[in-house]
Design a protein around this motif. Structure first.
Motif, PDB file in Angstrom:
ATOM      1  N   PHE A  56       0.618  -1.120   0.038  1.00 20.63           N
ATOM      2  CA  PHE A  56       0.426   0.452   0.353  1.00 20.63           C
ATOM      3  C   PHE A  56       0.371   0.898   0.137  1.00 20.63           C
ATOM      4  N   GLU A  57       0.993   2.253  -0.650  1.00 21.57           N
ATOM      5  CA  GLU A  57       1.133   3.462  -0.973  1.00 21.57           C
ATOM      6  C   GLU A  57       1.223   4.845  -0.422  1.00 21.57           C
ATOM      7  N   PHE A  58       1.245   4.617   0.113  1.00 28.31           N
ATOM      8  CA  PHE A  58       0.843   6.214   0.922  1.00 28.31           C
ATOM      9  C   PHE A  58       0.762   7.503   0.356  1.00 28.31           C
ATOM     10  N   THR A  59       2.532   8.058  -0.157  1.00 29.25           N
ATOM     11  CA  THR A  59       3.228   8.857  -0.510  1.00 29.25           C
ATOM     12  C   THR A  59       4.439   7.708  -1.215  1.00 29.25           C
ATOM     13  N   GLU A  60       5.332   9.182  -1.778  1.00 29.22           N
ATOM     14  CA  GLU A  60       6.417   8.463  -2.330  1.00 29.22           C
ATOM     15  C   GLU A  60       7.543   7.916  -1.667  1.00 29.22           C
ATOM     16  N   SER A  61       7.282   8.065  -0.213  1.00 24.93           N
ATOM     17  CA  SER A  61       8.182   7.616   0.738  1.00 24.93           C
ATOM     18  C   SER A  61       7.618   6.549   1.732  1.00 24.93           C
ATOM     19  N   ILE A  62       6.393   6.602   2.037  1.00 22.96           N
ATOM     20  CA  ILE A  62       5.585   6.161   3.324  1.00 22.96           C
ATOM     21  C   ILE A  62       4.480   5.483   2.205  1.00 22.96           C
ATOM     22  N   SER A  63       5.067   3.883   2.988  1.00 24.81           N
ATOM     23  CA  SER A  63       4.261   2.508   2.426  1.00 24.81           C
ATOM     24  C   SER A  63       4.364   1.175   3.467  1.00 24.81           C
ATOM     25  N   ALA A  64       3.120   0.936   3.520  1.00 30.15           N
ATOM     26  CA  ALA A  64       2.994  -1.019   4.022  1.00 30.15           C
ATOM     27  C   ALA A  64       3.068  -1.689   3.125  1.00 30.15           C
ATOM     28  N   ASP A  65       3.774  -2.975   3.784  1.00 30.96           N
ATOM     29  CA  ASP A  65       3.816  -4.267   2.818  1.00 30.96           C
ATOM     30  C   ASP A  65       2.720  -5.133   3.857  1.00 30.96           C
ATOM     31  N   ILE A  66       1.643  -6.265   3.336  1.00 28.13           N
ATOM     32  CA  ILE A  66       1.148  -6.626   4.100  1.00 28.13           C
ATOM     33  C   ILE A  66       0.866  -8.069   3.523  1.00 28.13           C
ATOM     34  N   GLY A  67       0.964  -9.138   4.448  1.00 29.19           N
ATOM     35  CA  GLY A  67       0.944 -10.340   3.066  1.00 29.19           C
ATOM     36  C   GLY A  67       1.701 -11.465   4.644  1.00 29.19           C
ATOM     37  N   LEU A  68       1.451 -13.027   3.631  1.00 29.65           N
ATOM     38  CA  LEU A  68       1.811 -14.172   4.772  1.00 29.65           C
ATOM     39  C   LEU A  68       3.412 -14.428   4.001  1.00 29.65           C
ATOM     40  N   VAL A  69       3.967 -15.689   5.698  1.00 29.61           N
ATOM     41  CA  VAL A  69       5.375 -15.722   5.631  1.00 29.61           C
ATOM     42  C   VAL A  69       5.773 -16.946   5.953  1.00 29.61           C
ATOM     43  N   SER A  70       6.311 -17.783   5.904  1.00 26.16           N
ATOM     44  CA  SER A  70       6.788 -18.994   5.887  1.00 26.16           C
ATOM     45  C   SER A  70       8.201 -19.128   6.729  1.00 26.16           C
ATOM     46  N   GLY A  71       8.291 -20.074   7.722  1.00 28.72           N
ATOM     47  CA  GLY A  71       9.591 -20.287   7.366  1.00 28.72           C
ATOM     48  C   GLY A  71       9.892 -20.312   9.078  1.00 28.72           C
ATOM     49  N   TYR A  72       8.954 -19.716   9.952  1.00 31.37           N
ATOM     50  CA  TYR A  72       9.484 -19.228  11.683  1.00 31.37           C
ATOM     51  C   TYR A  72       9.136 -20.313  11.969  1.00 31.37           C
ATOM     52  N   SER A  73       9.875 -20.733  13.407  1.00 32.39           N
ATOM     53  CA  SER A  73       9.219 -20.850  14.052  1.00 32.39           C
ATOM     54  C   SER A  73       7.911 -21.175  15.175  1.00 32.39           C
ATOM     55  N   THR A  74       7.596 -19.865  14.717  1.00 27.48           N
ATOM     56  CA  THR A  74       6.534 -19.706  15.570  1.00 27.48           C
ATOM     57  C   THR A  74       5.401 -20.255  15.611  1.00 27.48           C
ATOM     58  N   ALA A  75       5.182 -20.609  13.540  1.00 29.33           N
ATOM     59  CA  ALA A  75       3.899 -20.939  13.022  1.00 29.33           C
ATOM     60  C   ALA A  75       4.190 -21.360  11.605  1.00 29.33           C
ATOM     61  N   PRO A  76       3.754 -22.718  11.085  1.00 27.48           N
ATOM     62  CA  PRO A  76       4.322 -22.842   9.669  1.00 27.48           C
ATOM     63  C   PRO A  76       4.162 -21.702   8.492  1.00 27.48           C
ATOM     64  N   ILE A  77       2.905 -20.599   8.756  1.00 31.89           N
ATOM     65  CA  ILE A  77       2.489 -19.724   8.059  1.00 31.89           C
ATOM     66  C   ILE A  77       2.094 -18.532   9.392  1.00 31.89           C
ATOM     67  N   THR A  78       2.495 -17.724   9.331  1.00 35.39           N
ATOM     68  CA  THR A  78       2.323 -16.283  10.273  1.00 35.39           C
ATOM     69  C   THR A  78       2.142 -15.071   9.218  1.00 35.39           C
ATOM     70  N   PRO A  79       1.603 -14.317   9.699  1.00 34.15           N
ATOM     71  CA  PRO A  79       1.289 -12.983   9.064  1.00 34.15           C
ATOM     72  C   PRO A  79       2.498 -12.090   9.106  1.00 34.15           C
ATOM     73  N   MET A  80       2.433 -10.585   8.214  1.00 32.74           N
ATOM     74  CA  MET A  80       3.828  -9.881   7.649  1.00 32.74           C
ATOM     75  C   MET A  80       2.868  -8.369   7.645  1.00 32.74           C
ATOM     76  N   ILE A  81       3.692  -7.409   8.652  1.00 34.83           N
ATOM     77  CA  ILE A  81       3.127  -6.267   8.504  1.00 34.83           C
ATOM     78  C   ILE A  81       4.364  -5.268   8.258  1.00 34.83           C
ATOM     79  N   ARG A  82       4.907  -4.175   7.485  1.00 37.13           N
ATOM     80  CA  ARG A  82       5.665  -3.676   7.361  1.00 37.13           C
ATOM     81  C   ARG A  82       5.846  -2.854   7.387  1.00 37.13           C
ATOM     82  N   VAL A  83       6.382  -1.846   7.931  1.00 37.57           N
ATOM     83  CA  VAL A  83       6.142  -0.124   7.432  1.00 37.57           C
ATOM     84  C   VAL A  83       7.442   0.598   6.816  1.00 37.57           C
ATOM     85  N   ASN A  84       7.194   0.911   5.640  1.00 39.97           N
ATOM     86  CA  ASN A  84       8.652   1.446   4.717  1.00 39.97           C
ATOM     87  C   ASN A  84       8.364   2.918   4.703  1.00 39.97           C
TER      88      ASN A  84
END
Length: 113
Positions: A56-84
């Motif tokens: 999600f791009e809010f401005t030219e400099s600010i965005s957020a990524d959301i999704g699903l990711v594998s490979g962590y010990s907490t669960a086979p698939i986990t949610p992912m969020i990142r603010v950039n």
């Protein structure tokens, strides 16, 4: 579809474990707007993670990524969020260490080629 390669450098705040802080990655944008992506990277637990995400791009400099990711010990698939902000990012994190669950955050910088 555009292929990209990159590397992320990170630090883990508020977490007790010893984590990998260098994350090479490879991915592909699935649309012309570069919002949908899939890829793989070396995660903080030194495992290979596969992911799918939406940007999600809010401005030219600010965005957020959301999704699903594998490979962590907490669960086979986990949610992912990142603010950039440009190449810098912050992401929430959680760990189980010595029987306790600790919240924290991951701060980092990413370079894509």
């Amino acid at each position: 579809m555009d292929l990209f390669f990159g590397v992320l450098l990170s630090t883990h705040i508020g977490l007790s474990g010893d984590y990998n802080e260098i994350h090479p990655n490879i991915g592909m944008y699935l649309d012309e707007e570069k919002q949908f992506s899939v890829g793989a990277f070396l995660n903080s637990e030194s495992n290979v993670s596969a992911y799918v995400g939406y940007n999600f791009e809010f401005t030219e400099s600010i965005s957020a990524d959301i999704g699903l990711v594998s490979g962590y010990s907490t669960a086979p698939i986990t949610p992912m969020i990142r603010v950039n902000y440009e190449n810098f990012f912050v992401s929430p994190a959680i760990e189980t260490y010595d029987g306790e669950t600790n919240p924290g955050m991951v701060l980092g910088i990413e370079w894509r080629m």
